[in-house]
Structure formats: C-alpha cells, structure tokens
Design a protein around this motif. Sequence first.
Motif, PDB file in Angstrom:
ATOM      1  N   LEU A 228       0.843  -1.201   0.000  1.00 36.45           N
ATOM      2  CA  LEU A 228       0.000   0.000   0.000  1.00 36.45           C
ATOM      3  C   LEU A 228       0.877   1.248   0.000  1.00 36.45           C
ATOM      4  O   LEU A 228       0.550   2.255  -0.622  1.00 36.45           O
ATOM      5  CB  LEU A 228      -0.936  -0.003   1.214  1.00 36.45           C
ATOM      6  CG  LEU A 228      -1.993  -1.122   1.185  1.00 36.45           C
ATOM      7  CD1 LEU A 228      -2.722  -1.219   2.517  1.00 36.45           C
ATOM      8  CD2 LEU A 228      -2.989  -0.881   0.043  1.00 36.45           C
ATOM      9  N   ARG A 270      -9.111  -1.405   9.739  1.00 33.75           N
ATOM     10  CA  ARG A 270      -7.715  -0.940   9.729  1.00 33.75           C
ATOM     11  C   ARG A 270      -7.367  -0.266   8.405  1.00 33.75           C
ATOM     12  O   ARG A 270      -6.640   0.725   8.375  1.00 33.75           O
ATOM     13  CB  ARG A 270      -6.771  -2.088  10.047  1.00 33.75           C
ATOM     14  CG  ARG A 270      -6.652  -2.244  11.552  1.00 33.75           C
ATOM     15  CD  ARG A 270      -6.287  -3.605  12.016  1.00 33.75           C
ATOM     16  NE  ARG A 270      -6.282  -3.612  13.481  1.00 33.75           N
ATOM     17  CZ  ARG A 270      -7.365  -3.745  14.226  1.00 33.75           C
ATOM     18  NH1 ARG A 270      -8.534  -3.881  13.666  1.00 33.75           N
ATOM     19  NH2 ARG A 270      -7.283  -3.731  15.549  1.00 33.75           N
ATOM     20  N   HIS A 274      -5.944   3.634   7.707  1.00 32.24           N
ATOM     21  CA  HIS A 274      -4.818   4.025   6.845  1.00 32.24           C
ATOM     22  C   HIS A 274      -5.048   5.449   6.326  1.00 32.24           C
ATOM     23  O   HIS A 274      -4.231   6.346   6.498  1.00 32.24           O
ATOM     24  CB  HIS A 274      -4.724   3.004   5.703  1.00 32.24           C
ATOM     25  CG  HIS A 274      -3.866   3.392   4.540  1.00 32.24           C
ATOM     26  ND1 HIS A 274      -4.297   4.247   3.544  1.00 32.24           N
ATOM     27  CD2 HIS A 274      -2.593   3.044   4.214  1.00 32.24           C
ATOM     28  CE1 HIS A 274      -3.341   4.391   2.660  1.00 32.24           C
ATOM     29  NE2 HIS A 274      -2.284   3.676   3.035  1.00 32.24           N
ATOM     30  N   LEU A 336       7.057  -4.960  11.931  1.00 30.08           N
ATOM     31  CA  LEU A 336       6.678  -5.239  13.313  1.00 30.08           C
ATOM     32  C   LEU A 336       5.176  -5.009  13.406  1.00 30.08           C
ATOM     33  O   LEU A 336       4.640  -4.137  12.705  1.00 30.08           O
ATOM     34  CB  LEU A 336       7.439  -4.275  14.237  1.00 30.08           C
ATOM     35  CG  LEU A 336       7.504  -4.582  15.735  1.00 30.08           C
ATOM     36  CD1 LEU A 336       8.166  -5.929  16.006  1.00 30.08           C
ATOM     37  CD2 LEU A 336       8.290  -3.480  16.469  1.00 30.08           C
ATOM     38  N   ASN A 337       4.511  -5.761  14.281  1.00 30.15           N
ATOM     39  CA  ASN A 337       3.059  -5.584  14.396  1.00 30.15           C
ATOM     40  C   ASN A 337       2.731  -4.278  15.112  1.00 30.15           C
ATOM     41  O   ASN A 337       3.576  -3.679  15.788  1.00 30.15           O
ATOM     42  CB  ASN A 337       2.422  -6.784  15.117  1.00 30.15           C
ATOM     43  CG  ASN A 337       2.988  -7.002  16.496  1.00 30.15           C
ATOM     44  OD1 ASN A 337       4.174  -6.844  16.709  1.00 30.15           O
ATOM     45  ND2 ASN A 337       2.141  -7.357  17.440  1.00 30.15           N
ATOM     46  N   PHE A 367      11.388   0.543   8.917  1.00 32.29           N
ATOM     47  CA  PHE A 367      10.141   0.025   8.338  1.00 32.29           C
ATOM     48  C   PHE A 367      10.251  -0.019   6.811  1.00 32.29           C
ATOM     49  O   PHE A 367      10.393   1.024   6.173  1.00 32.29           O
ATOM     50  CB  PHE A 367       8.941   0.926   8.689  1.00 32.29           C
ATOM     51  CG  PHE A 367       8.552   0.948  10.147  1.00 32.29           C
ATOM     52  CD1 PHE A 367       8.872  -0.102  10.993  1.00 32.29           C
ATOM     53  CD2 PHE A 367       7.838   2.019  10.665  1.00 32.29           C
ATOM     54  CE1 PHE A 367       8.503  -0.077  12.334  1.00 32.29           C
ATOM     55  CE2 PHE A 367       7.459   2.047  11.996  1.00 32.29           C
ATOM     56  CZ  PHE A 367       7.794   1.000  12.839  1.00 32.29           C
ATOM     57  N   GLU A 371       5.366   4.885   5.729  1.00 33.28           N
ATOM     58  CA  GLU A 371       4.316   5.714   5.117  1.00 33.28           C
ATOM     59  C   GLU A 371       4.219   6.962   5.986  1.00 33.28           C
ATOM     60  O   GLU A 371       3.667   6.907   7.096  1.00 33.28           O
ATOM     61  CB  GLU A 371       2.996   4.927   5.122  1.00 33.28           C
ATOM     62  CG  GLU A 371       1.774   5.673   4.642  1.00 33.28           C
ATOM     63  CD  GLU A 371       1.863   6.093   3.183  1.00 33.28           C
ATOM     64  OE1 GLU A 371       2.110   7.300   2.957  1.00 33.28           O
ATOM     65  OE2 GLU A 371       1.691   5.256   2.289  1.00 33.28           O
TER      66      GLU A 371
HETATM   67  C1  LIG Z   1       4.754   4.204  15.906  1.00 32.88           C
HETATM   68  C2  LIG Z   1       4.028   3.580  14.733  1.00 32.88           C
HETATM   69  C3  LIG Z   1       4.487   3.801  13.446  1.00 32.88           C
HETATM   70  C4  LIG Z   1       3.821   3.250  12.355  1.00 32.88           C
HETATM   71  N1  LIG Z   1       4.316   3.487  11.098  1.00 32.88           N
HETATM   72  C5  LIG Z   1       3.702   2.944  10.030  1.00 32.88           C
HETATM   73  C6  LIG Z   1       4.223   3.156   8.715  1.00 32.88           C
HETATM   74  O1  LIG Z   1       5.220   3.846   8.520  1.00 32.88           O
HETATM   75  N2  LIG Z   1       3.573   2.564   7.669  1.00 32.88           N
HETATM   76  C7  LIG Z   1       2.450   1.798   7.849  1.00 32.88           C
HETATM   77  O2  LIG Z   1       1.902   1.279   6.865  1.00 32.88           O
HETATM   78  N3  LIG Z   1       1.920   1.609   9.080  1.00 32.88           N
HETATM   79  C8  LIG Z   1       2.520   2.140  10.174  1.00 32.88           C
HETATM   80  N4  LIG Z   1       1.999   1.910  11.424  1.00 32.88           N
HETATM   81  C9  LIG Z   1       0.679   1.260  11.567  1.00 32.88           C
HETATM   82  C10 LIG Z   1       0.653  -0.280  11.694  1.00 32.88           C
HETATM   83  O3  LIG Z   1       1.500  -0.720  12.704  1.00 32.88           O
HETATM   84  C11 LIG Z   1       1.006  -0.968  10.367  1.00 32.88           C
HETATM   85  O4  LIG Z   1       0.195  -0.449   9.332  1.00 32.88           O
HETATM   86  C12 LIG Z   1       0.765  -2.470  10.390  1.00 32.88           C
HETATM   87  O5  LIG Z   1       1.485  -3.059  11.436  1.00 32.88           O
HETATM   88  C13 LIG Z   1       1.201  -3.046   9.046  1.00 32.88           C
HETATM   89  O6  LIG Z   1       1.056  -4.435   9.001  1.00 32.88           O
HETATM   90  P1  LIG Z   1      -0.090  -5.117   8.137  1.00 32.88           P
HETATM   91  O7  LIG Z   1      -0.122  -4.570   6.750  1.00 32.88           O
HETATM   92  O8  LIG Z   1       0.041  -6.592   8.265  1.00 32.88           O
HETATM   93  O9  LIG Z   1      -1.371  -4.615   8.920  1.00 32.88           O
HETATM   94  P2  LIG Z   1      -2.856  -5.145   9.010  1.00 32.88           P
HETATM   95  O10 LIG Z   1      -3.195  -5.281  10.438  1.00 32.88           O
HETATM   96  O11 LIG Z   1      -3.062  -6.329   8.161  1.00 32.88           O
HETATM   97  O12 LIG Z   1      -3.690  -3.902   8.451  1.00 32.88           O
HETATM   98  C14 LIG Z   1      -3.896  -3.683   7.047  1.00 32.88           C
HETATM   99  C15 LIG Z   1      -3.535  -2.271   6.683  1.00 32.88           C
HETATM  100  O13 LIG Z   1      -4.298  -1.351   7.448  1.00 32.88           O
HETATM  101  C16 LIG Z   1      -3.523  -0.179   7.728  1.00 32.88           C
HETATM  102  N5  LIG Z   1      -3.326  -0.064   9.171  1.00 32.88           N
HETATM  103  C17 LIG Z   1      -3.232  -1.069  10.072  1.00 32.88           C
HETATM  104  N6  LIG Z   1      -3.064  -0.564  11.300  1.00 32.88           N
HETATM  105  C18 LIG Z   1      -3.055   0.772  11.184  1.00 32.88           C
HETATM  106  C19 LIG Z   1      -2.919   1.840  12.112  1.00 32.88           C
HETATM  107  N7  LIG Z   1      -2.779   1.611  13.414  1.00 32.88           N
HETATM  108  N8  LIG Z   1      -2.934   3.099  11.642  1.00 32.88           N
HETATM  109  C20 LIG Z   1      -3.091   3.347  10.335  1.00 32.88           C
HETATM  110  N9  LIG Z   1      -3.221   2.376   9.400  1.00 32.88           N
HETATM  111  C21 LIG Z   1      -3.210   1.100   9.827  1.00 32.88           C
HETATM  112  C22 LIG Z   1      -2.182  -0.380   7.021  1.00 32.88           C
HETATM  113  O14 LIG Z   1      -2.253   0.172   5.742  1.00 32.88           O
HETATM  114  C23 LIG Z   1      -2.093  -1.889   6.939  1.00 32.88           C
HETATM  115  O15 LIG Z   1      -1.259  -2.340   5.893  1.00 32.88           O
HETATM  116  C24 LIG Z   1       2.657   2.462  12.555  1.00 32.88           C
HETATM  117  C25 LIG Z   1       2.205   2.235  13.855  1.00 32.88           C
HETATM  118  C26 LIG Z   1       2.883   2.791  14.936  1.00 32.88           C
HETATM  119  C27 LIG Z   1       2.378   2.527  16.328  1.00 32.88           C
END
Ligand SMILES: Cc1cc2nc3c(=O)[nH]c(=O)nc-3n(C[C@H](O)[C@H](O)[C@H](O)COP(=O)(O)OP(=O)(O)OC[C@H]3O[C@@H](n4cnc5c(N)ncnc54)[C@H](O)[C@@H]3O)c2cc1C
Length: 510
Positions: A228, A270, A274, A336-337, A367, A371
Amino acid sequence: MIEVVWFKRDLRVEDHAALASAQGPVLPLHVVEPEYWRGEDASPRQWRFTRDALLDLRAALAGIGLPLVVRVGDVVEVLADLHARHGIRALHSHEETGNLWTYARDRAVGRFCRAHGIAWTEHRQFAVFRRLDSRDRWAARAAAHHAAPLIPAPRGLMAVPEVAEGAIPDQPRAWNPEDGLLRPQPAGRAAALSLLDGFLAGRGADYRRGMSSPRTAPRACSRLSPHLAMGSVSMREVMQRLAAARQDLAAMDPRERPIPLGAADSLASRLHWHCHFIQKLESEPELERRAAHPAAEAARRPTAPDDPLLLAWAEGRTGLPFLDACMRSLIATGWLNFRMRAMVQAVASYHLALDWAASGARLARLFTDYEPGIHWPQVQMQSGATGINTPRIYNPVKQGLDQDPEAKFIARWVPEVAHLPSALRHMPWKLDAPPPGYPPPVVDVTAAMRAARDRLTTLRATPGFEAAARGVYRKHGSRARRFRQDDPASERAKAAARAAKAGRQLRLDV
Ligand SMILES: Cc1cc2nc3c(=O)[nH]c(=O)nc-3n(C[C@H](O)[C@H](O)[C@H](O)COP(=O)(O)OP(=O)(O)OC[C@H]3O[C@@H](n4cnc5c(N)ncnc54)[C@H](O)[C@@H]3O)c2cc1C
C-alpha cells in the motif's frame, strides 16, 4: 507534444487514474531522487522494495506497450530536459502525502509547470482530501472514494518514440546497502494480491487474536503495508476485493467460513484507518517535525542522532529483553506488528525520555512500509504529543509476559539470554550476575514509568491545555469516537473510554 505520467508511490498500471487519463504520445516516468534517499527517514530496505516494485511496474507497462522511463536526479531538471526535447503538454500523477522533502519538491514541480504552461493534473489515490476544511463529513467522502469503479489498465496508448528507457540503478545513492535486513518482503502486484488472497483463504482466521503478539502477528496480519505504501496495488482494489469476499463469507455456513466475518471486518476497519491517519499529515505536513499539541511542542528536548540511549534502543541492546527482541526482529525483517510498534515508540518517548522526532526517524528507516502519513501521527500519538489521545505508557516487561509468556520470541532474538529459564529471560537483572554479553537495563522500568507519568501530568496541567486539545481534535480527530482513543485498536479505545469515564487521565501498563 507529449504527456508524461509521473510514477511516484503508485507503482502499478491497474486502477491508476493518472495513467488512464493520459492521451497522445505518453511517456511513463519514474525519477530516482538521490536527495530524497539522503533523507534521515530513507533506507536501503525501502529502496530494495521500491526497486523490485519498479521492475514489476516495468514489466506491467511493457504488457500494455509502454516503456518505463527511469532517470536519476532532480525531478525539475529531468522534466526540463524532457520538455526541451519533446515538449510536454501535460503531466499526470497521483497526489502524494509524503514527507516535508517531497512536499517541497512537489511545490517546485508546480512552479516549473506553471512557468512552462504544462498542465499538471494530480489524481486522488487514497481517501485523503486536499484542502479539507472540516473532518465532519470525511467518513462519507472516504466511503464514496473507495466505492468508485476500478479503472482498468489502459490499452492502445501510444509510446513516445526513441526515448532511452534508462536502467533502474542498484542503489539510489552511494551508501552501505547492508542495513541488517535478512528477510525482505517480496514486492509487486502479484505478491500483494497473493497476500490478500492467502489472508482471505484462511491465513487471516486468527487475525484478531494473533495480531497482538510479535510471535503470531507476522502470519496472522495481512502484511499488505509495504504494497500500500508503494502502491503496487490500489487501496480501492483491496477494499473492493475485501468487500466482495465478506459478502461471500456472509452467505456461507459459519462453520465453513475460511475466516470469521470479524476478521474481514477488522481488516476493513484498519484499512479505513490508513487513510484517516494520512489525512492528518495531509492537513498538517509539519506534523513530521512539530508536535500536534502546542504544550507538547514546548516541552520537547532535542535528542542527538548519536545519543547513546537512542542507539541502544534502536539497535536492540537496552538490556530489556522483550524490547530488544522486538527491535532486533524489526531490523531483520523490516516489519513489526502494530502493538509492538506502539510499545517501542512509547518506551523511547516515555521511559527513555528521547525526542519522538529522533526515535521516529530511526523507526522510519527500519520500516519497509514507511508511510509518512501514518508514521508521524502514530509516533506522536504513542509519545503523548497529540493531546487528544489517552496516553498509554506501555510496560515492556508486562508486554513481554503477556505476548510472549514462554519467552520463545525473546530466546530467538536475544540469544544472550536464551539459556535462562523463561521467567528470567524476561528479567535477567534478577540474576546475581548479568548474562555474558548482555547489558544491564538502561533504566529501571518502574521508576522510569513513574517519572514519565509525572511529566505527562505536569504537561496536561499546563494552562490552556484542554482548549488547545479541542483545537487539535477539531482538525484531526476521528468523528467516529468523539474525543476518545483516536486509535484503531477498538479494545484499547473501549478501555480508554472507560478510563476516561472513571476520571483517569493516563493509562499505565502495570
Ligand atoms: C509508531 C508507529 C508507526 C507506524 N508506522 C507505520 C508506517 O510507517 N507505515 C504503515 O503502513 N503503518 C505504520 N503503522 C501502523 C501499523 O503498525 C502498520 O500499518 C501495520 O502493522 C502493518 O502491518 P499489516 O499490513 O500486516 O497490517 P494489518 O493489520 O493487516 O492492516 C492492514 C492495513 O491497514 C492499515 N493499518 C493497520 N493498522 C493501522 C494503524 N494503526 N494506523 C493506520 N493504518 C493502519 C495499514 O495500511 C495496513 O497495511 C505504525 C504504527 C505505529 C504505532
């Protein structure tokens, strides 16, 4: 005269509004910008993913008869050169909510286009709205954006003849490409769709339970984030595929469902967050450098990039095994989660009293899915800098005991303590002599949490704090949860609401 399609963080041909709206001889362009890659938030792992996504884009464009022209340098200079050679009638791109560097670069491109009579159209790719005057109707606008029909890859576009494609460089600038990444995530559209399909076909069955622990989350989560971030698949396509899958799930006998409806709904919410987060940076680009709440900004103390505490935290050698395990696994995998991202950021800001901008830049580099629009608002939120979220001071020892009770994750990433019984792997300082090669803890966790709570209490007692917080909320807060935890983890949101009702201001993770 030609039309240029400028690919930035939208490396796909499907559902690509900018490519679909180009006419006449079309030149698809990506500019590798060494100055961007010199930024303190850019890293070799991000470049690696970008490069692989560019190779994938080049193949996809070839499939519709177009080259991907790649140039290295300053975008304005590249455009000036193309304009001198071919005459550019129109420039098409997607709107980008990037960091302050890309924001300034886009303004320079705008000035160049205006000066040379080039019509630059920026198309929306996320539910993120420019010049948004109020958050009040944002959710409805976002839903409409995501429900719009997907745009198929265009066919029959004419390429500009005799333009050298240009190689995609191995590195965007001179640097040491080794940044500790051992297991990179594959890039490209097929990889993104296979992640989504795999999640829907069963991998996501344990999403809601598995997302919290760093042991289970790498498999339980969608892992779509770098895709994404680089746009190898559009958010709209992901949302629509997910909505269709949810309909199919709903029609099934619950015992036959490969994933529960709740998992599909959690992923959808989630994905919604985003864009909600990116909207914050779009509305206030300075959030990369300036705290959302003025009192939090005034209380900041800068941290030098070579501060020993910052380095110990970033390199996973604080002597707090669960924290170190999280950082070391992030260094090795680029991911990282959410809960552990929140914890590592909170420890940097609260326990170690480091400035969030310094720790946030280190995390950004680690990361693969960096984003800016999610990252900086989240960094601020987990550091108590927004004023509108109930601060949560995570306890890295308690999180370890909760999320890794048998200390297997610790044993994997912190081999210095692997030989100890599991209880001691969490707290090796309880031994008479520290384990060889592993440092004593850089802070006393309990004392550091108390000190952080006292700092926060003082901050929140600043005259005018609440009034300023209401201003932050009006600009950035989610209307879905009026002034509660502005955070996607609903269980946290509910707990925060309960704590607020009970009159407590802070959440201490004890
Ligand atoms: C300090 C910090 C920094 C972060 N920096 C980033 C970053 O640089 N890029 C990034 O993509 N995410 C970031 N996140 C949010 C989140 O941790 C990640 O999106 C998520 O862990 C990505 O894994 P996934 O695609 O398997 O998530 P899934 O749980 O499968 O979620 C699917 C998608 O939903 C969106 N999403 C999920 N959680 C969040 C959230 N809390 N806030 C906003 N969007 C979310 C993301 O686009 C993610 O790919 C950050 C969180 C924290 C606490």
